[in-house]
Design a protein around this motif. Sequence first.
Motif, PDB file in Angstrom:
ATOM      1  N   VAL A   5       0.835  -1.205   0.000  1.00  0.00           N
ATOM      2  CA  VAL A   5       0.000   0.000   0.000  1.00  0.00           C
ATOM      3  C   VAL A   5       0.873   1.260   0.000  1.00  0.00           C
ATOM      4  CG1 VAL A   5      -0.386   0.192   2.499  1.00  0.00           C
ATOM      5  CG2 VAL A   5      -2.085   1.072   0.919  1.00  0.00           C
ATOM      6  N   THR A   6       1.986   1.232   0.702  1.00  0.00           N
ATOM      7  CA  THR A   6       2.886   2.391   0.713  1.00  0.00           C
ATOM      8  C   THR A   6       3.445   2.658  -0.678  1.00  0.00           C
ATOM      9  OG1 THR A   6       3.467   1.951   3.011  1.00  0.00           O
ATOM     10  CG2 THR A   6       4.965   3.351   1.768  1.00  0.00           C
ATOM     11  N   GLN A   7       3.932   1.629  -1.336  1.00  0.00           N
ATOM     12  CA  GLN A   7       4.468   1.788  -2.682  1.00  0.00           C
ATOM     13  C   GLN A   7       3.374   2.204  -3.669  1.00  0.00           C
ATOM     14  OE1 GLN A   7       7.691   1.867  -3.505  1.00  0.00           O
ATOM     15  NE2 GLN A   7       8.029   1.642  -1.304  1.00  0.00           N
ATOM     16  N   GLY A   8       2.179   1.659  -3.489  1.00  0.00           N
ATOM     17  CA  GLY A   8       1.070   2.033  -4.358  1.00  0.00           C
ATOM     18  C   GLY A   8       0.715   3.502  -4.249  1.00  0.00           C
ATOM     19  N   VAL A   9       0.655   4.012  -3.027  1.00  0.00           N
ATOM     20  CA  VAL A   9       0.351   5.438  -2.829  1.00  0.00           C
ATOM     21  C   VAL A   9       1.491   6.304  -3.366  1.00  0.00           C
ATOM     22  CG1 VAL A   9      -0.035   7.228  -1.075  1.00  0.00           C
ATOM     23  CG2 VAL A   9      -1.278   5.061  -0.946  1.00  0.00           C
ATOM     24  N   LEU A  10       2.720   5.879  -3.167  1.00  0.00           N
ATOM     25  CA  LEU A  10       3.860   6.612  -3.724  1.00  0.00           C
ATOM     26  C   LEU A  10       3.737   6.708  -5.245  1.00  0.00           C
ATOM     27  CD1 LEU A  10       6.700   7.875  -3.727  1.00  0.00           C
ATOM     28  CD2 LEU A  10       7.600   5.546  -3.787  1.00  0.00           C
ATOM     29  N   GLN A  11       3.435   5.588  -5.896  1.00  0.00           N
ATOM     30  CA  GLN A  11       3.302   5.590  -7.350  1.00  0.00           C
ATOM     31  C   GLN A  11       2.174   6.512  -7.814  1.00  0.00           C
ATOM     32  OE1 GLN A  11       5.410   4.274  -9.624  1.00  0.00           O
ATOM     33  NE2 GLN A  11       6.622   3.900  -7.780  1.00  0.00           N
ATOM     34  N   LEU A  12       1.078   6.531  -7.087  1.00  0.00           N
ATOM     35  CA  LEU A  12      -0.024   7.430  -7.435  1.00  0.00           C
ATOM     36  C   LEU A  12       0.413   8.886  -7.341  1.00  0.00           C
ATOM     37  CD1 LEU A  12      -2.909   5.591  -5.589  1.00  0.00           C
ATOM     38  CD2 LEU A  12      -2.692   5.862  -8.077  1.00  0.00           C
ATOM     39  N   ASN A  13       1.191   9.220  -6.318  1.00  0.00           N
ATOM     40  CA  ASN A  13       1.654  10.592  -6.165  1.00  0.00           C
ATOM     41  C   ASN A  13       2.605  11.006  -7.284  1.00  0.00           C
ATOM     42  OD1 ASN A  13       0.450  11.987  -3.899  1.00  0.00           O
ATOM     43  ND2 ASN A  13       1.258  10.306  -2.687  1.00  0.00           N
ATOM     44  N   LEU A  14       3.318  10.059  -7.836  1.00  0.00           N
ATOM     45  CA  LEU A  14       4.218  10.361  -8.946  1.00  0.00           C
ATOM     46  C   LEU A  14       3.494  10.376 -10.289  1.00  0.00           C
ATOM     47  CD1 LEU A  14       7.259   8.177  -7.836  1.00  0.00           C
ATOM     48  CD2 LEU A  14       6.983  10.662  -7.590  1.00  0.00           C
ATOM     49  N   MET A  15       2.377   9.663 -10.374  1.00  0.00           N
ATOM     50  CA  MET A  15       1.676   9.467 -11.639  1.00  0.00           C
ATOM     51  C   MET A  15       0.513  10.444 -11.849  1.00  0.00           C
ATOM     52  SD  MET A  15      -0.142   5.966 -12.917  1.00  0.00           S
ATOM     53  CE  MET A  15      -1.423   6.088 -11.688  1.00  0.00           C
ATOM     54  N   LEU A  16      -0.286  10.655 -10.826  1.00  0.00           N
ATOM     55  CA  LEU A  16      -1.480  11.488 -10.975  1.00  0.00           C
ATOM     56  C   LEU A  16      -1.143  12.965 -10.803  1.00  0.00           C
ATOM     57  CD1 LEU A  16      -4.114   9.461  -8.899  1.00  0.00           C
ATOM     58  CD2 LEU A  16      -3.589   9.295 -11.346  1.00  0.00           C
ATOM     59  N   PRO A  17      -1.921  13.841 -11.407  1.00  0.00           N
ATOM     60  CA  PRO A  17      -1.691  15.276 -11.234  1.00  0.00           C
ATOM     61  C   PRO A  17      -2.335  15.839  -9.963  1.00  0.00           C
ATOM     62  CG  PRO A  17      -3.403  14.918 -12.846  1.00  0.00           C
ATOM     63  CD  PRO A  17      -2.902  13.556 -12.458  1.00  0.00           C
ATOM     64  N   VAL A  18      -2.951  14.980  -9.167  1.00  0.00           N
ATOM     65  CA  VAL A  18      -3.526  15.408  -7.882  1.00  0.00           C
ATOM     66  C   VAL A  18      -2.912  14.542  -6.785  1.00  0.00           C
ATOM     67  CG1 VAL A  18      -5.686  16.199  -8.941  1.00  0.00           C
ATOM     68  CG2 VAL A  18      -5.527  13.867  -8.042  1.00  0.00           C
ATOM     69  N   PRO A  19      -2.846  15.052  -5.558  1.00  0.00           N
ATOM     70  CA  PRO A  19      -2.203  14.297  -4.480  1.00  0.00           C
ATOM     71  C   PRO A  19      -3.052  13.133  -3.969  1.00  0.00           C
ATOM     72  CG  PRO A  19      -3.069  16.364  -3.640  1.00  0.00           C
ATOM     73  CD  PRO A  19      -3.261  16.386  -5.129  1.00  0.00           C
ATOM     74  N   THR A  20      -2.353  12.100  -3.528  1.00  0.00           N
ATOM     75  CA  THR A  20      -2.962  10.999  -2.797  1.00  0.00           C
ATOM     76  C   THR A  20      -2.332  11.003  -1.409  1.00  0.00           C
ATOM     77  OG1 THR A  20      -3.298   9.670  -4.787  1.00  0.00           O
ATOM     78  CG2 THR A  20      -3.320   8.509  -2.677  1.00  0.00           C
ATOM     79  N   ILE A  21      -3.148  11.218  -0.399  1.00  0.00           N
ATOM     80  CA  ILE A  21      -2.675  11.332   0.981  1.00  0.00           C
ATOM     81  C   ILE A  21      -2.697   9.954   1.626  1.00  0.00           C
ATOM     82  CG2 ILE A  21      -3.021  12.487   3.193  1.00  0.00           C
ATOM     83  CD1 ILE A  21      -2.397  14.325   0.623  1.00  0.00           C
ATOM     84  N   PHE A  22      -1.625   9.628   2.325  1.00  0.00           N
ATOM     85  CA  PHE A  22      -1.480   8.340   3.002  1.00  0.00           C
ATOM     86  C   PHE A  22      -2.114   8.441   4.383  1.00  0.00           C
ATOM     87  CE2 PHE A  22       0.788   5.039   5.378  1.00  0.00           C
ATOM     88  CZ  PHE A  22       0.764   3.989   4.486  1.00  0.00           C
ATOM     89  N   GLY A  23      -3.311   7.889   4.519  1.00  0.00           N
ATOM     90  CA  GLY A  23      -4.030   7.888   5.790  1.00  0.00           C
ATOM     91  C   GLY A  23      -4.211   6.474   6.312  1.00  0.00           C
ATOM     92  N   VAL A  24      -3.189   5.655   6.121  1.00  0.00           N
ATOM     93  CA  VAL A  24      -3.251   4.255   6.534  1.00  0.00           C
ATOM     94  C   VAL A  24      -2.434   4.083   7.807  1.00  0.00           C
ATOM     95  CG1 VAL A  24      -2.765   1.867   5.880  1.00  0.00           C
ATOM     96  CG2 VAL A  24      -3.504   3.512   4.135  1.00  0.00           C
ATOM     97  N   LEU A  25      -3.092   3.630   8.861  1.00  0.00           N
ATOM     98  CA  LEU A  25      -2.373   3.339  10.103  1.00  0.00           C
ATOM     99  C   LEU A  25      -1.691   1.987   9.957  1.00  0.00           C
ATOM    100  CD1 LEU A  25      -5.036   4.329  12.796  1.00  0.00           C
ATOM    101  CD2 LEU A  25      -3.217   5.742  11.804  1.00  0.00           C
ATOM    102  N   THR A  26      -0.429   1.924  10.324  1.00  0.00           N
ATOM    103  CA  THR A  26       0.323   0.662  10.328  1.00  0.00           C
ATOM    104  C   THR A  26       0.849   0.498  11.750  1.00  0.00           C
ATOM    105  OG1 THR A  26       2.323   1.801   9.572  1.00  0.00           O
ATOM    106  CG2 THR A  26       0.925   0.813   7.884  1.00  0.00           C
ATOM    107  N   VAL A  27       0.152  -0.300  12.530  1.00  0.00           N
ATOM    108  CA  VAL A  27       0.399  -0.367  13.972  1.00  0.00           C
ATOM    109  C   VAL A  27       0.590  -1.806  14.436  1.00  0.00           C
ATOM    110  CG1 VAL A  27      -0.836   1.786  14.469  1.00  0.00           C
ATOM    111  CG2 VAL A  27      -2.098  -0.370  14.418  1.00  0.00           C
ATOM    112  N   ASN A  28       1.154  -1.929  15.611  1.00  0.00           N
ATOM    113  CA  ASN A  28       1.375  -3.250  16.196  1.00  0.00           C
ATOM    114  C   ASN A  28       0.144  -3.794  16.907  1.00  0.00           C
ATOM    115  OD1 ASN A  28       4.115  -3.522  15.405  1.00  0.00           O
ATOM    116  ND2 ASN A  28       4.689  -2.116  17.040  1.00  0.00           N
ATOM    117  N   THR A  29      -0.677  -2.897  17.461  1.00  0.00           N
ATOM    118  CA  THR A  29      -1.823  -3.339  18.255  1.00  0.00           C
ATOM    119  C   THR A  29      -3.034  -2.449  17.983  1.00  0.00           C
ATOM    120  OG1 THR A  29      -1.345  -1.888  20.134  1.00  0.00           O
ATOM    121  CG2 THR A  29      -0.288  -4.080  20.141  1.00  0.00           C
TER     122      THR A  29
END
Length: 158
Positions: free
Chosen positions: A105-129
């Motif tokens: 998901v991190t790489q996917g959002v990065l690619q979208l930010n490089l590809m699309l002319p509008v921003p994609t904000i990373f609002g994904v929590l990656t937590v242990n618990t």
Amino acid sequence: MATQGNSSLYHIDTGILKENACVILVKTEWNAAIVDALEEGCKNIFDQYKIRYETLVVPGAVELPFAIKRHWERTKDGAAPDAFIALGCVIKGDTPHFEYVCDSVTQGVLQLNLMLPVPTIFGVLTVNTEEQARERIGGAHGHKGEEAAVTALKMIHS
């Protein structure tokens, strides 16, 4: 450590915000209570600034980038959004699945930010618990949904 109050993120000094701005929230079904709270945080900010929004739902975090790309392709010639926010919560388990999902998901959002002319904000929590997730929807670590919405506003107007 990202703690509430160690950033000037909430200081919106962009002047007049874009009239009729629209943000697409794309959220996962996994860990629904946490993700729904992230979505509510976004909506609270958007309502405050009179920003239009729409929510799309996907099964899991890995599907977030695909849904964003597909939505962009379907709307780019018409009512294209000004930004996307990917919302999800991935909680670590006993297998390496967590690392694969988070990386995808991190790489996917990065690619979208490089590809699309509008921003994609990373609002994904990656937590242990789950407790760590709850701390990030209004607890000791602020509200990551609100922070994602403010980030979208700033990126639209930058």
